[in-house]
Design an enzyme around this catalytic site. Structure first.
Site, PDB file in Angstrom:
ATOM      1  N   GLU A  11       3.430  44.086   4.131  1.00 59.87           N
ATOM      2  CA  GLU A  11       3.804  45.323   4.858  1.00 59.87           C
ATOM      3  C   GLU A  11       5.218  45.821   4.681  1.00 59.87           C
ATOM      4  OE1 GLU A  11       0.671  43.301   7.665  1.00 59.87           O
ATOM      5  OE2 GLU A  11       2.229  42.659   6.404  1.00 59.87           O
ATOM      6  N   ASP A  97      -0.742  41.198   7.611  1.00 58.93           N
ATOM      7  CA  ASP A  97      -1.080  40.402   8.776  1.00 58.93           C
ATOM      8  C   ASP A  97      -2.541  40.065   8.841  1.00 58.93           C
ATOM      9  OD1 ASP A  97       1.579  40.329   9.221  1.00 58.93           O
ATOM     10  OD2 ASP A  97       1.625  42.112  10.592  1.00 58.93           O
ATOM     11  N   GLU A 101      -5.231  45.446  12.183  1.00 64.88           N
ATOM     12  CA  GLU A 101      -4.404  46.353  11.413  1.00 64.88           C
ATOM     13  C   GLU A 101      -3.863  45.701  10.011  1.00 64.88           C
ATOM     14  OE1 GLU A 101      -3.528  49.687  12.018  1.00 64.88           O
ATOM     15  OE2 GLU A 101      -4.654  49.448  13.850  1.00 64.88           O
ATOM     16  N   ARG A 331       1.948  39.064  17.407  1.00 63.70           N
ATOM     17  CA  ARG A 331       0.832  39.753  18.025  1.00 63.70           C
ATOM     18  C   ARG A 331      -0.289  38.795  18.092  1.00 63.70           C
ATOM     19  NH1 ARG A 331       2.937  43.913  14.217  1.00 63.70           N
ATOM     20  NH2 ARG A 331       3.801  45.535  15.539  1.00 63.70           N
ATOM     21  N   HIS A 376      -4.698  33.619  16.068  1.00 68.94           N
ATOM     22  CA  HIS A 376      -3.483  33.222  15.824  1.00 68.94           C
ATOM     23  C   HIS A 376      -3.008  32.127  16.669  1.00 68.94           C
ATOM     24  CE1 HIS A 376      -2.737  37.390  14.059  1.00 68.94           C
ATOM     25  NE2 HIS A 376      -3.312  36.710  13.130  1.00 68.94           N
TER      26      HIS A 376
END
Length: 936
Positions: A11, A97, A101, A331, A376
């Protein structure tokens, strides 16, 4: 045979640079710079599509909610570059990621690049050499369910915003917005302020004293120092504290005795000669466990408490730490650690604090959030072994170092031993001279083994009842760690029946406190506890409600504006279900079900928008009426909304606050001004809603009325000049005589005659002027505006100097130029005005301004980087590329490294081309099976 060439897409440029250093030859690492495609604004659709099914939302709601995506104008150059690189590549790695998103970005890249080479999805939770190597060896396919969940959320937010926001524009103010999470977050802040406005304080008193053991033989310093105790009961009845009163100031506990000042002072006097003794002594073990490692939510909360960092600033700083390989992905909803991380934390704790500070078995933390959407780890230092803050001090500074240190401490402490000690509670009493039995209570804790507290201790939000006397049940709770670690205090050695000497008995008055305002930390906690939104979006949500003017920061506190009151009232009265907390949380649960492949996105969106038989979490969630109609029916069936009523809040005593186009103002319907209109007074922005009492409103009305000062007569016209305070600020004006009208005129003719009558000259005061001190000469200068400076010799047009909405300016025909100061309106010469017009026009007529700061040389362009002030705020530039500073980037503290990062991101995005999106035959579609078809 030549080695294969692999294109890796991530990204951000910073992430690309870090990963490229680990991959070496054979890999080309490029950044997409976030999303490359999105839903366009309907106004940006091709002309032939504006009247079609995509015309209202850029989403075809009648055919499966199919979205119409376009490549962002500032990403076309980037997409062309990625396509060029892909032509020379043998493999494509999508390394965005591993959340919704990131998965969506990867899917959009596939749809736009259309690769003909093998595609692999590469995921990792930290950017270290070991993690990147493992990710290359364990690739997977794209997760279509995650893409579905992200797309559903995007479409949901588009439908919500585009259907509800126009109602706000018509009934409250243009430019406002409504949103699935932002409107609920705003409602939380407004409801808290309503509680504060309705709050009525109660006064109560208690008695405190200093006591010491009556033992002249004792050598214990604690005995000599004494200890403090507070009155607990009188004749067996508990003494009321702040917790015993409701928000209306009423005592709610029947068996509590309410002491007023007279009773408290009388009891002190009656106990002056009394003999005190220990009634009971209880000792309990004290144990406290460490807090779990950071999730996105707890990191934002703790950074707010300990570092005074806003949620957006925290997330931006954490993003930089992650992309440069210092921490894991920031996140996450999970507090769990991998076995490698657990071993690293335990090993480091033993090395730094000693083996006794590490428990025998690793600590395991599990999420309490049933809707946790990510797999995660918790946020922790990156790598299989952690670098201490001292080891990264040369590489990190400022916010990045402080945040890394916080994450490191929390992670290491999470694998350390419990803090241990003991808590003693003592009750002591005496009989007063008037026969009453008074019992005092005290408690003290001794920490005998600090355990994890040697490394880190979690912060806490403000306690509304911090001044209350400790109750026995709460002391026991503190001993288990529920209230957090008490201060380490000691009580002297004593036993039941021991005599005590009383020192300094004093009565003490208190007043109950209103519910505390939300801070960013406590608002995030409230949203998470209710299951509203996702921790990864909280920073953006808080930023939106601040940027829209719904919430204003006062120190750490979030104060709602009156505008927020009007918006919230309209939504509550007309869109009750959409701002219901349970309904909003239910939508999050359904998005989780879509992400897990348990719910079809088209069917769910159909129920939300069109309404149907209830099923899943949408089945009447948060709707007491059981109405299962969709959003479209809700908007179409609104009926007439009284805009005046929505924008009115009753203050009391006939006073009403109204939210007007130019801000809030008080209106007194019982008192009319000279024109027969209700008396009004503007409300200062710095006055919080709970501070606008009836008395304060009366004061504003009187003060602003008293501000009408007669300054004198204009020597030219003979009219009286006055200074006034109006709804839109202070101003001066002339008082003209009432026009003489024929009494026989009709109402319509009278109105026309009044409209044709001369109007008084009026001028706003300059920023340096005040109603209380402005003089007649100042007023006459202001009323002389606009001032003719001269005539342009080339065009023959008159040049005038005047004051406007955006400040002082020159005007020549339709060409305006900003003046540097307000005083320039009165003394600028024609030559000086022509010199300003000779300069190239910048922004809203502004001339070039010197840089605010010089930062140094840009590492890429090798040109000097400076900070400048522009039309849309401060920005950094190297003369070729401009990059606007973010809200959290202060002009005074922005560094060269930060400026270089912003410029690099701007270069990567390429120039913005302002042209309409090209027509497309059909929007991109995915296979009905919802599993993304990544090329093998």
């Amino acid at each position: 045979m030549p080695a294969p060439r692999r294109l890796v897409i991530v990204e951000s440029p910073a992430k690309a640079r870090t990963i490229a250093g680990y991959l070496g030859d054979g890999y080309e690492v490029e950044a997409s710079v976030g999303h490359i495609r999105d839903l366009p604004q309907p106004s940006e659709l091709p002309a032939e599509m504006k009247k079609g099914p995509f015309g209202k939302f850029a989403v075809d709601v009648d055919h499966g909610f199919e979205p119409y995506y376009v490549v962002d104008a500032d990403k076309k150059k980037k997409v062309a570059e990625l396509k060029r690189l892909l032509k020379d590549s043998d493999e494509l790695y999508l390394a965005t990621d591993e959340d919704r998103e990131g998965e969506a970005i990867a899917w959009h890249l596939l749809q736009e690049l259309k690769p003909k080479v093998p595609v692999k999805r590469m995921v990792f939770h930290e950017i270290t050499r070991e993690a990147i190597t493992r990710a290359l060896e364990n690739t997977r396919e794209l997760d279509g369910a995650l893409v579905d969940a992200q797309e559903t959320r995007r479409i949901l937010d588009r439908l919500y915003g585009y259907e509800v926001s126009p109602v706000l524009w018509r009934k409250v103010r243009q430019g406002l917005s409504a949103g699935r999470v932002q409107s609920v977050a705003t409602r939380l802040v407004v409801e808290r302020e309503r509680e504060r406005m309705a709050f009525r304080a109660a006064d109560y008193w208690d008695v405190r004293g200093e006591f010491a053991v009556t033992d002249p033989q004792s050598t214990d310093p604690a005995d000599a120092a004494g200890f403090s105790a507070r009155l607990a009961t009188v004749d067996g009845a508990r003494v009321a504290s702040g917790r015993d009163f409701d928000d209306r100031g009423r005592l709610t506990t029947r068996d509590a005795v309410h002491l007023d000042e007279e009773a408290a002072r009388g009891l002190v006097a009656a106990l002056a000669q009394s003999e005190f003794a220990v009634r009971s002594l209880d000792t309990k073990p004290y144990t406290r466990r460490p807090a779990a490692p950071f999730t996105t939510s707890t990191l934002q909360q703790e950074a707010s408490r300990k570092l005074r960092m806003g949620s957006r600033q925290t997330m931006r700083t954490a993003q930089g730490l992650y992309e440069n390989g210092y921490i894991t992905y920031m996140r996450t909803d999970s507090p769990s650690l991998s076995s490698q991380a657990t071993d690293a934390a335990r090993r480091q704790a033993a090395e730094l604090y000693g083996a006794e500070y590490v428990p025998n078995a690793p600590r395991v933390y599990a999420t309490k959030n049933k809707g946790a959407q990510e797999a995660h780890e918790a946020i922790r230092p990156a790598g299989d072994s952690f670098r201490t803050p001292a080891q990264v001090a040369r590489e990190l500074s400022g916010d990045q170092f402080r945040l890394y240190e916080l994450i490191w401490k929390r992670t290491v402490a999470s694998q350390m031993a419990d803090a241990r000690g003991s808590t003693a509670s003592v009750r002591l009493g005496a009989r007063s001279s008037d026969g009453r039995d008074a019992v005092f209570a005290a408690s003290g804790t001794v920490i005998t083994f600090r355990g994890f507290m040697a490394a880190y201790e979690e912060g806490r939000d403000t306690d509304r009842y911090a001044d209350d006397a400790p109750e026995p049940a709460e002391e026991g709770a503190a001993a288990t760690g529920r209230k957090g670690a008490p201060a380490e205090t000691r009580l002297p050695q004593m036993a039941q029946g021991d005599a005590l000497t009383a020192r300094d008995l004093e009565s003490d008055g208190h007043r109950t406190s209103p519910p505390p305002r939300f801070t960013e930390a406590s608002l995030i906690k409230a949203l998470e506890e209710r299951g509203i939104g996702r921790p990864s979006t909280y920073a953006a949500t808080i930023s939106v409600i601040q940027d829209r003017g719904y919430v204003i920061s006062r120190g750490q506190a979030l104060v709602p504006s009156w505008l927020a009151f009007a918006v919230t009232r309209l939504l509550e009265e007309n869109f009750e279900r959409l701002v219901d907390y349970d309904f909003t949380a239910a939508m999050e649960e359904d998005l989780d079900r879509i992400a897990a492949g348990e719910e079809d996105r088209r069917e769910w969106l159909g129920r939300f928008y069109f309404g149907s038989e209830p099923s899943g979490a949408l089945a009447g969630a948060g709707d007491p009426s059981g109405d299962t109609g969709g959003l479209r029916q809700l908007v179409e069936g609104l009926g007439e909304i009284d805009a005046r009523e929505v924008n009115s809040i009753a203050i009391g005593d006939g006073l009403t606050l109204r939210v007007g186009r130019y801000g809030p103002y008080i209106e007194d319907s019982a008192t009319l001004d000279d024109n027969g209109d209700p008396k009004r007074a503007s409300v200062p922005d710095e006055l919080a809603p709970d501070e606008l009492t009836v008395d304060k409103a009366r004061e504003l009305l009187e003060t602003q009325a008293e501000g009408d000062r007669v300054l004198g007569e204009d020597p030219t016209t003979g009219t009286t000049i006055v200074a006034k305070s109006g709804r839109y600020g202070p101003y001066v004006t002339e008082l003209l005589p009432e026009p003489e009208l024929d009494p026989g005129l009709s109402a319509a003719a009278r109105k026309r005659a009044l409209a044709a009558a001369p109007k008084p000259r009026t001028a706003s005061l300059l920023k340096t002027m005040q109603v209380e001190t402005v003089g007649l000469d100042d007023a006459l200068r202001l009323l002389s505006l606009p001032r003719v400076v001269g005539v342009d010799p080339e065009s023959g047009a008159e040049i005038t100097a005047q004051n406007g909405r955006y400040g002082p300016y020159l005007k020549r025909g339709t060409d305006s130029r900003t003046l540097p100061t307000e005083e320039a309106m009165f003394d600028i010469t024609l030559e000086e005005a022509l010199a300003i017009y000779a300069q190239p026009k910048r922004g809203r007529g502004a001339t070039a301004a010197p840089p605010l700061r010089e930062l140094g040389e840009d590492p890429v362009s090798k040109k000097p980087v400076v900070v400048k002030e522009g039309r849309f705020g401060a920005y950094v530039t190297d003369g070729e590329t401009n990059a606007t500073l973010r809200k959290e980037d202060a002009v005074e503290s922005v560094t060269l490294d930060r400026a270089a990062e912003l410029l690099a991101e701007k270069r990567a995005r390429g120039p913005v081309k302002k042209r309409a999106a090209p027509a497309r035959k059909a929007p991109a579609k995915r296979a009905p099976a919802k599993k993304a078809a990544a090329p093998k």
